[in-house]
Design an enzyme around this catalytic site. Structure first.
Site, PDB file in Angstrom:
ATOM      1  N   ASP A  48       0.774  -1.252   0.000  1.00 39.63           N
ATOM      2  CA  ASP A  48       0.000   0.000   0.000  1.00 39.63           C
ATOM      3  C   ASP A  48       0.809   1.308   0.000  1.00 39.63           C
ATOM      4  O   ASP A  48       1.772   1.437   0.768  1.00 39.63           O
ATOM      5  CB  ASP A  48      -0.868   0.099   1.267  1.00 39.63           C
TER       6      ASP A  48
ATOM      7  N   GLU B  52     -10.633  -2.231   4.528  1.00 38.56           N
ATOM      8  CA  GLU B  52      -9.267  -1.770   4.765  1.00 38.56           C
ATOM      9  C   GLU B  52      -9.058  -0.406   4.123  1.00 38.56           C
ATOM     10  O   GLU B  52      -9.775   0.002   3.211  1.00 38.56           O
ATOM     11  CB  GLU B  52      -8.272  -2.758   4.146  1.00 38.56           C
TER      12      GLU B  52
HETATM   13  C1  FRU Z   1      -3.886  -3.698   2.726  1.00 36.37           C
HETATM   14  C2  FRU Z   1      -3.286  -4.108   4.066  1.00 36.37           C
HETATM   15  C3  FRU Z   1      -3.632  -3.116   5.166  1.00 36.37           C
HETATM   16  C4  FRU Z   1      -2.506  -3.293   6.124  1.00 36.37           C
HETATM   17  C5  FRU Z   1      -1.342  -3.520   5.214  1.00 36.37           C
HETATM   18  C6  FRU Z   1      -0.275  -4.405   5.765  1.00 36.37           C
HETATM   19  O1  FRU Z   1      -3.181  -4.216   1.645  1.00 36.37           O
HETATM   20  O2  FRU Z   1      -3.697  -5.405   4.420  1.00 36.37           O
HETATM   21  O3  FRU Z   1      -4.909  -3.312   5.731  1.00 36.37           O
HETATM   22  O4  FRU Z   1      -2.317  -2.199   6.952  1.00 36.37           O
HETATM   23  O5  FRU Z   1      -1.865  -4.083   4.028  1.00 36.37           O
HETATM   24  O6  FRU Z   1       0.846  -4.416   4.932  1.00 36.37           O
END
Ligand code: FRU
Length: 442
Positions: free
Chosen positions: A17, A192
């Site tokens: 992300d 998320e």
């Molecule tokens: C989304 C996610 C988020 C988390 C991160 C961990 O891709 O699962 O919810 O904070 O990646 O790398």
């Protein structure tokens, strides 16, 4: 395999992300979930790049490492805000336990935008609200009337996705405000990476629902709800959920607030994506920056930022397009732009060996078919009588198409070999339709 040149890629290892997108002291800062030493997300911290033009990106030292008791299994996704000339990062600390995990929200501060110090009083938000499970992450902060609001993604106790929010005056102390939006169970079990922003007088909630049911063509996607936020009565009145991008590799988008300009980057992958570049020591990348607008019929539009036009190096073709067009080129960074009024458009791309992609705008539907492990397809319904614009960006192994000023967007990884053969057939509604093809370089 060639590394994309005008997308943000990791120098080495894993990327997911985009995080902490912010403008600070004249530079654009992009942080991202990073594990530079592994090709999987084993030891997640925050990687960091800066740019002065959103095109050239400089590598900075890793900003956050998972080295405290509250974030030892990952400095997960979060966001940034500037206050009193300092940059504050708010992120999720992830700690695995025997049966599950603990997620808390934590603060790190910087006076130069490069070196960060975690706040000694962390966590600043320790427990999820009473009706939310331990899945409680990805704080996205925004400023409104001198206060700081934070949206956090989560799961309700009956396993439905939701977004809750908090308010703070000083970034250190937070008060729970309630839910921003939630699901009845038909839209995944966990939401998320929420983003709350304002685009042209409309409040926008963007998030990535996880664990979607069989009625969805993919198990991970990202979407949005447009509406109006009543801060006083703590209520976000919103329209129905809509998909933001119909491609196979788009997840966890985050918005950078640049005054009235809102620029979105996403992870150019979903948790299921393979990322064939692994053999070259890196894995995954970010999408192109896209500027957000709201259309008169109340859709969120994503258009490639204007700055990208500066990458046009050589015109490979410019021609009227009212029937068909074919062209064989070396696989290279490319832009293809079609303008005019078209009833139907069909684009096929082949590499030396076989067809790899087909995009059809036809009879109320836009369909992307792609040869991945097997042929896969995704369709979205299409409302306008004519297609008037199609803009495609390709960067060796990426494909991003923006149709009708970004109302319909598909982002997908592709893995062609040395040559590309484009074949386009159109049914046009006027005689002035045009096609332009450019090679791009930095
Ligand atoms: C989304 C996610 C988020 C988390 C991160 C961990 O891709 O699962 O919810 O904070 O990646 O790398």
């Amino acid at each position: 395999m060639n590394k994309p040149i005008f997308h943000i890629t990791p120098e080495s290892g894993w990327m997911n992300d985009p995080n902490g997108l912010v403008e600070y002291k004249g530079a654009y800062h992009v942080f991202y979930q990073a594990d530079p030493e592994h090709l999987v997300n084993e030891k997640i911290g925050w990687g960091h790049k800066i740019s002065y033009d959103l095109l050239h990106w400089e590598e900075c030292p890793q900003a956050l490492f998972p080295n405290e008791c509250y974030d030892r299994d990952g400095c997960f996704t979060g966001s940034a805000v500037i206050k009193d000339d300092k940059m504050y990062l708010l992120y999720t600390g992830h700690v695995n336990q025997e049966n599950g995990y603990i997620e808390t929200q934590n603060l790190a501060v910087s006076e130069d935008g490069i070196h960060f110090e975690k706040y000694e009083g962390n966590p600043v938000i320790e427990n999820p609200p009473i009706d939310t499970t331990m899945r409680f992450r990805d704080p996205k902060i925004w400023e409104q009337n001198g206060k700081y609001y934070v949206a956090i993604g989560g799961e309700s106790k009956d396993k439905c996705g939701k977004v809750v929010y908090y308010v703070s005056n000083d970034l250190y102390n937070y008060t729970y405000c309630g839910k921003l939006a939630d699901s009845d169970g038909s839209l995944g079990n966990m939401w998320e990476c929420p983003n709350f922003t304002r685009v042209e007088n409309t409040d926008v909630l963007i998030f990535s629902p996880k664990g979607l049911g069989k009625e969805f063509p993919v198990s991970f996607e990202s979407g949005y709800m447009l509406g109006t936020m009543d801060y006083e009565n703590k209520k976000f009145e919103h329209d129905a959920y809509r998909t933001l991008d119909y491609g196979f590799d788009f997840y966890a988008p985050q918005v950078m607030e640049c005054g009235t300009r809102k620029i979105l980057f996403a992870w150019f992958a979903i948790p299921d994506s393979i990322g064939k570049e692994m053999k070259d020591g890196w894995r995954h990348l970010l999408t192109l920056p896209r500027e957000l607008k709201v259309s008169s019929d109340h859709h969120l539009l994503m258009t490639p930022i204007k700055e990208l036009e500066k990458l046009r190096t050589k015109t490979l073709d410019t021609t009227l397009l009212n029937k068909s067009w074919e062209r064989k080129v070396k696989n290279q960074p490319l832009e293809l732009l079609i303008t005019g009024q078209y009833k139907e458009v069909c684009l096929k791309i082949e590499d030396e060996n076989e067809q790899i992609l087909e995009l059809a705008v036809k009879k109320g539907n836009i369909t992307l078919k792609q040869k991945r492990e097997e042929w896969q397809q995704r369709t979205c319904s299409y409302q306008e009588k004519n297609m008037w614009k199609m803009q495609i960006y390709m960067d060796y192994n990426t494909f991003e198409v923006f149709i009708n000023d970004g109302k319909y967007v598909f982002s997908s990884r592709i893995y062609p070999n040395e040559t590309l053969r484009f074949m386009i057939d159109v049914t046009s509604s006027d005689k002035d339709g045009r096609l332009e093809m450019y090679s791009l370089s930095l």
